[in-house]
Design an enzyme around this catalytic site. Structure first.
Site, PDB file in Angstrom:
ATOM      1  N   TRP A 112      41.988  33.887  35.323  1.00 43.15           N
ATOM      2  CA  TRP A 112      42.357  32.507  35.216  1.00 43.15           C
ATOM      3  C   TRP A 112      42.377  31.868  36.592  1.00 43.15           C
ATOM      4  CZ3 TRP A 112      46.919  34.765  32.242  1.00 43.15           C
ATOM      5  CH2 TRP A 112      46.561  35.021  30.904  1.00 43.15           C
ATOM      6  N   VAL A 115      45.463  32.477  38.950  1.00 46.19           N
ATOM      7  CA  VAL A 115      45.729  33.839  39.399  1.00 46.19           C
ATOM      8  C   VAL A 115      44.464  34.459  39.991  1.00 46.19           C
ATOM      9  CG1 VAL A 115      46.516  36.142  38.718  1.00 46.19           C
ATOM     10  CG2 VAL A 115      47.529  34.115  37.652  1.00 46.19           C
ATOM     11  N   CYS A 116      43.507  34.715  39.133  1.00 41.07           N
ATOM     12  CA  CYS A 116      42.342  35.527  39.514  1.00 41.07           C
ATOM     13  C   CYS A 116      41.348  34.779  40.390  1.00 41.07           C
ATOM     14  CB  CYS A 116      41.662  36.060  38.263  1.00 41.07           C
ATOM     15  SG  CYS A 116      42.803  37.002  37.227  1.00 41.07           S
ATOM     16  N   LEU A 117      41.425  33.452  40.424  1.00 38.89           N
ATOM     17  CA  LEU A 117      40.650  32.681  41.389  1.00 38.89           C
ATOM     18  C   LEU A 117      41.488  32.380  42.629  1.00 38.89           C
ATOM     19  CD1 LEU A 117      38.037  31.161  42.125  1.00 38.89           C
ATOM     20  CD2 LEU A 117      39.025  29.131  41.047  1.00 38.89           C
TER      21      LEU A 117
END
Length: 217
Positions: A112, A115-117
């Site tokens: 997401w 978070v992950c970006l």
């Protein structure tokens, strides 16, 4: 090299983070079919211009599921970096893969956004990389979460982009004939009204035959 330099096929890397079913289910900042289309557009841009591409997943077996098969089909020879960490930059294998490309411009898309970006973007910039966040190929758990994450990384120095912008920045000139046909094919498949306009111009103005996709029997 600086952020004022345009992207080109020799100075950048494309990174896809956590495009997996459970992560997709949690996206509500963008229509998920639109998200899928934009990710495919970005992936095909990377393939056409032979950009080093990194694929990474998190907790595939225990929670998130396998990376989208359509994405894997575009990069059949790529290894997938499997992680336990939410932040890709916490995984030494991921950092080694980035370093191995020898490129300083990192084009990132992730699920997401918040978070992950955001997490690896901040750490990569701290490590001296330039990050180009593909906003319409990333999704958050809400519009607010996505937008807040984009503002956070932009304020830290990340550059927002769209999938189509990446494709056209690589092509740069229609005189680049070695990639022209493939780029136009991707535009017609994934770029909505722009693609329809290209098809109209080809067939109705220039008299080309209508495009057809031959499906296997």
């Amino acid at each position: 090299m600086s952020k004022l330099d345009l992207l080109n096929p020799t100075n950048s890397t494309v990174i896809f983070i956590d495009f997996q079913p459970q992560m997709t289910f949690g996206v509500s900042s963008i229509d998920r079919q639109t998200l899928f289309n934009n990710v495919m557009l970005l992936a095909k841009a990377a393939r056409i211009f032979r950009i080093p591409t990194i694929l990474t997943t998190v907790e595939t077996k225990s929670f998130s599921g396998n990376m989208w098969p359509q994405l894997l089909d575009i990069f059949p020879d790529n290894d997938i970096i499997e992680r336990n960490s939410m932040n890709s930059w916490d995984d030494p294998k991921f950092v080694e893969a980035v370093q191995a490309t020898g490129r300083n411009k990192l084009i990132m898309a992730a699920l997401w956004t918040e978070v992950c970006l955001a997490f690896p973007t901040l750490d990569a910039m701290k490590a001296g990389y330039e990050v180009y966040a593909v906003e319409d190929a990333s999704g958050g758990t809400s519009v607010t979460a996505h937008n807040a994450a984009m503002r956070r990384i932009e304020q830290a120095g990340a550059v927002p982009m769209t999938s189509l912008q990446v494709l056209l920045e690589y092509q740069r000139t229609w005189a680049r004939k070695e990639t022209y046909d493939e780029v136009i094919a991707v535009v017609k498949e994934h770029c909505g009204a722009y693609g329809q306009g290209v098809e109209y111009a080809y067939t109705m103005v220039h008299g080309a035959p209508a495009s057809r996709t031959v499906l296997p029997k």
